[in-house]
Write an enzyme that holds these catalytic residues in place. Sequence first.
Site, short mmCIF file in Angstrom:
data_model
loop_
_atom_site.label_atom_id
_atom_site.label_comp_id
_atom_site.label_asym_id
_atom_site.label_seq_id
_atom_site.Cartn_x
_atom_site.Cartn_y
_atom_site.Cartn_z
N ASP A 152 2.93 -3.71 13.02
CA ASP A 152 2.97 -3.63 11.56
C ASP A 152 2.70 -4.97 10.88
OD1 ASP A 152 3.64 -0.95 11.81
OD2 ASP A 152 5.78 -1.34 11.75
N ALA A 153 2.04 -5.87 11.58
CA ALA A 153 1.83 -7.20 11.02
C ALA A 153 0.35 -7.55 10.86
CB ALA A 153 2.51 -8.25 11.90
#
Lengths: 306, 306, 306, 306
Positions: free
Chosen positions: D250-251
């Site tokens: 999620d980065a």
Amino acid sequence: MYKNIFAIGPLIQNTLILTPNPKPVKLTFLIHCPDQAGIISSVTSFLHQNGGNVIYLDQHVDKEAGVFFMRLESDFQQNTDKQVLRASFQGELANRYEMEWSIHQERIKPRMAIFVSKYKHCLYDLLSRYQSGELLVEIPFILSNHQDLSFIADQFQIPFHHVPVSKELREKAAQQQLDLIEEHHVDFVVLARYMQIISPRVIEALPNRIINIHHSFLPAFAGAKPYHAAFKRGVKIIGATSHYVTEELDAGPIIAQDVATVSHSHFIEDLVAVGRDLEKIVLSKAVQLHVKRKTMVYNNRTVVFT
Amino acid sequence: MYKNIFAIGPLIQNTLILTPNPKPVKLTFLIHCPDQAGIISSVTSFLHQNGGNVIYLDQHVDKEAGVFFMRLESDFQQNTDKQVLRASFQGELANRYEMEWSIHQERIKPRMAIFVSKYKHCLYDLLSRYQSGELLVEIPFILSNHQDLSFIADQFQIPFHHVPVSKELREKAAQQQLDLIEEHHVDFVVLARYMQIISPRVIEALPNRIINIHHSFLPAFAGAKPYHAAFKRGVKIIGATSHYVTEELDAGPIIAQDVATVSHSHFIEDLVAVGRDLEKIVLSKAVQLHVKRKTMVYNNRTVVFT
Amino acid sequence: MYKNIFAIGPLIQNTLILTPNPKPVKLTFLIHCPDQAGIISSVTSFLHQNGGNVIYLDQHVDKEAGVFFMRLESDFQQNTDKQVLRASFQGELANRYEMEWSIHQERIKPRMAIFVSKYKHCLYDLLSRYQSGELLVEIPFILSNHQDLSFIADQFQIPFHHVPVSKELREKAAQQQLDLIEEHHVDFVVLARYMQIISPRVIEALPNRIINIHHSFLPAFAGAKPYHAAFKRGVKIIGATSHYVTEELDAGPIIAQDVATVSHSHFIEDLVAVGRDLEKIVLSKAVQLHVKRKTMVYNNRTVVFT
Amino acid sequence: MYKNIFAIGPLIQNTLILTPNPKPVKLTFLIHCPDQAGIISSVTSFLHQNGGNVIYLDQHVDKEAGVFFMRLESDFQQNTDKQVLRASFQGELANRYEMEWSIHQERIKPRMAIFVSKYKHCLYDLLSRYQSGELLVEIPFILSNHQDLSFIADQFQIPFHHVPVSKELREKAAQQQLDLIEEHHVDFVVLARYMQIISPRVIEALPNRIINIHHSFLPAFAGAKPYHAAFKRGVKIIGATSHYVTEELDAGPIIAQDVATVSHSHFIEDLVAVGRDLEKIVLSKAVQLHVKRKTMVYNNRTVVFT
């Protein structure tokens, strides 16, 4: 004095079920009446005394028109005799406060017909929500003035009726529509970019029960070709509007609206593309509000309890 | 079991006014208690029997926590003895349902102190709303850890107190703040981009009555330099968050949030500029909600009745 | 064939400065001309050859009208002879491509007059941005048809002119406005909720340089009392629109728009309150775009480079 | 120094077509390189001299990183020898400015694989856009770790591959995925709520060519169960984020985000329902931006030319 013009849903059957550990039944009450003191207290007391547990209450007063609106959700025991409840409500409350009211049972799915022409996006959005269990309706049929989208009806295994419309066929088409609506016990109709005028006879048969999507931020750009008009006017935001259909074109009570930012760099085809997403989301939102009995209509305006 | 932690406003004085044609008095009730059947019915009946006319009711149940929340506005006759009303409410309802509750009278303006540092936009926004009559409060003083904004206090003719803060002065500053708050009967404090940690002693003195604006979409980018962090992460939307201050930094109950679209072309100074508009609008919105008694706090969350 | 109707800013003075380590000067070019191949290449090559370093370029083609628009920011050395640059640009490029164009120097602040009536929110918003250094303009005066807001002019120490308007005074007022505009070398005028029709003579004197805020989502609800009309129509979203003033009321080129969600529970006074925030934010946004030379006007539409 | 990490599309074939009245071919150039003076002028002159007509140009400079980005669309004659064009571009421009660059031909549809688990809404949205001609891609297959959604693949007549994932099968699954990607010449992968970690090997094979949708406003609520976390934190706005997949969960670089307003009355299941609409709209928007070659990636951020 004033008139109940909001949709009455499928009638609740009288039921008498005796089970050892019955799960509660949720009933939704929609009420409107002339505004006066004590209504909330009277209704909540009535429900309490009749075994109901109010789990949601929303109310609104149109001060200008002097009308009171209320939406209640109340849990009842499974074996509650709804026929008796209805009679008591009418006798003890509705007569006294001159209420227009309806009760809706959550688990009974309303029957929704879809009218389309050639655009696919709204139809796909409704059907995928239906198929996914997001939209709790029965869809007895899809009707179109063209053959083009019958393949989508096939994809989702829903009956498709081709009802052509032309100057000569207008009256015949209205009759075919009415026959299908009656035959299939249709509760409400969704116009998913249906590009034909709906006959006054059909509107009369389903007052505040035909939901249209107009591809503009009404009342701006009513009528044909709103994206062309929006481009010409140079607006920086475009919109879509879902409303109940009345005889005056694009002038019915608004249920939901949404907008998106655009710029000088958007040509008409870009506005159309941006608009597609707005249209499908706004139409589905309005349909959900209707299905969940969250809309009431009065004086060509909606009360939407969210 | 559970605890009332929302703000109690200025106490209502016992009044007894006898006039020939009295305009009604509007009282706002905020109530929360363990959820159970019959509360709405009991409260509305109580008010009805005590001469109140409920003109607005909103309610919420936190099913997870089992807590019931209600906000009512009710008109009463001018000569209603509010002392008696309060006693009856406590005796007949509050004890029975284990309610935490408060009553607020519309026409009594709460006293709001403003804490600022060097940024002007939020201060100007609050003061211009105050001056315009949009924001119905008294402003006994503006407090700052710097001298820079005293000229704005002068523009609006509001007393300005310079309370410097440094490592050594921290305790002294907290005491000065507390003294000013007490002396001026401050009901709540607004941190209009006040760039200092608030002392736990001050927070304790005004539980859920200190409103902060944080320049990010919390919980993203809590702490210092959120616009730098937003730029680094490459977000496409930035936000601002107004919340009640608790001991944990940027972690208090959220009252209001808003966002704005940004792009790769926004450098940090552009994010700051976009953010300024968000900050002032969101902070003023939260302050209005608080002033209008539309917020309740429970389990570090707010119930905001709009 | 087509005509330059966008604002020409304050003329750039011919300067010749010789310093050992000169900081670059940023010039902004606004260009439009009939669309044809090779323009971007020609302009960027010209600038490169004349010592410019293009740091920003945005361009747009209105395919329908066949018009090309471009906005460039370019750094030049301090000692660049702008007179010579302008002459070369005209001779080598503008004549060849039939360009309408203007050059703006960042550090010269445009002179902005504000016209108001009785509403405070837009005036306060503009003045607080001005005072904070957000809005890089000079404000030679505030003009009003009423005396009410002179105290705000005093708060910010800006000259205030009371120019009453009535049927009989209309022509005289227009002349007073024109005299003030000329005397104070006003570059553009902002109508911050000025509730009077602007005389065609004034509009003619400042083509696309008078910015109005209309309290609706144009073209919906043009004319008087838009919030009343919005309430009556039952819209779920309201808006505000900032536009250049043309002779046709509320029909000029739109610069910026924004919207806010409302519901059946918003009475007219609530719409007014929600609208105030929209109005001030949208007007200030439009003013900023104008000040930063990001707007161009053509065929009653704007090109807004953001 | 710096590295090209954005997606390279399907290679353009060398073509030589001679027709009497050839329609122009549109080529899209994506370029990034160390920032320096004269690039725009050099590139537009090169294209002009090689028979191109620039119809769109957007550029961006990341001042912090010192990197220049440009996206151009240019029309060329049908019989343009693209092999020669590419060689000239490399020789005359790319070497000189140390450019990373790619050329994309509009009419060649990229090949998009879809990975899903059990949620239907994103899959339906992508497929209905594909079927409607809104989304100009080829879809060689749908892959899932479950059998549940194979019926949707059937509805749209797209091959479906069931690739189970478990602790033991993780490596085998990654290999199956890689084999399918290679066999079907997949250009990019869309994770339409695929609830499994993507193997580093797969990410490496498709750098910045795997698009995920995360059901929160990143960086808030990264990881599992974001709606539960949002409920607990009491946020007033929820969001969805589409990003390129990198090894850190999620980065990755954010492509698109959107938000929706919620309140205390939204329980977790309501947040999930509101979120579904956000997720499908944001994911489809990101996919469109990728397909139209409007995204470039640098330093874990995207440049999105809209």
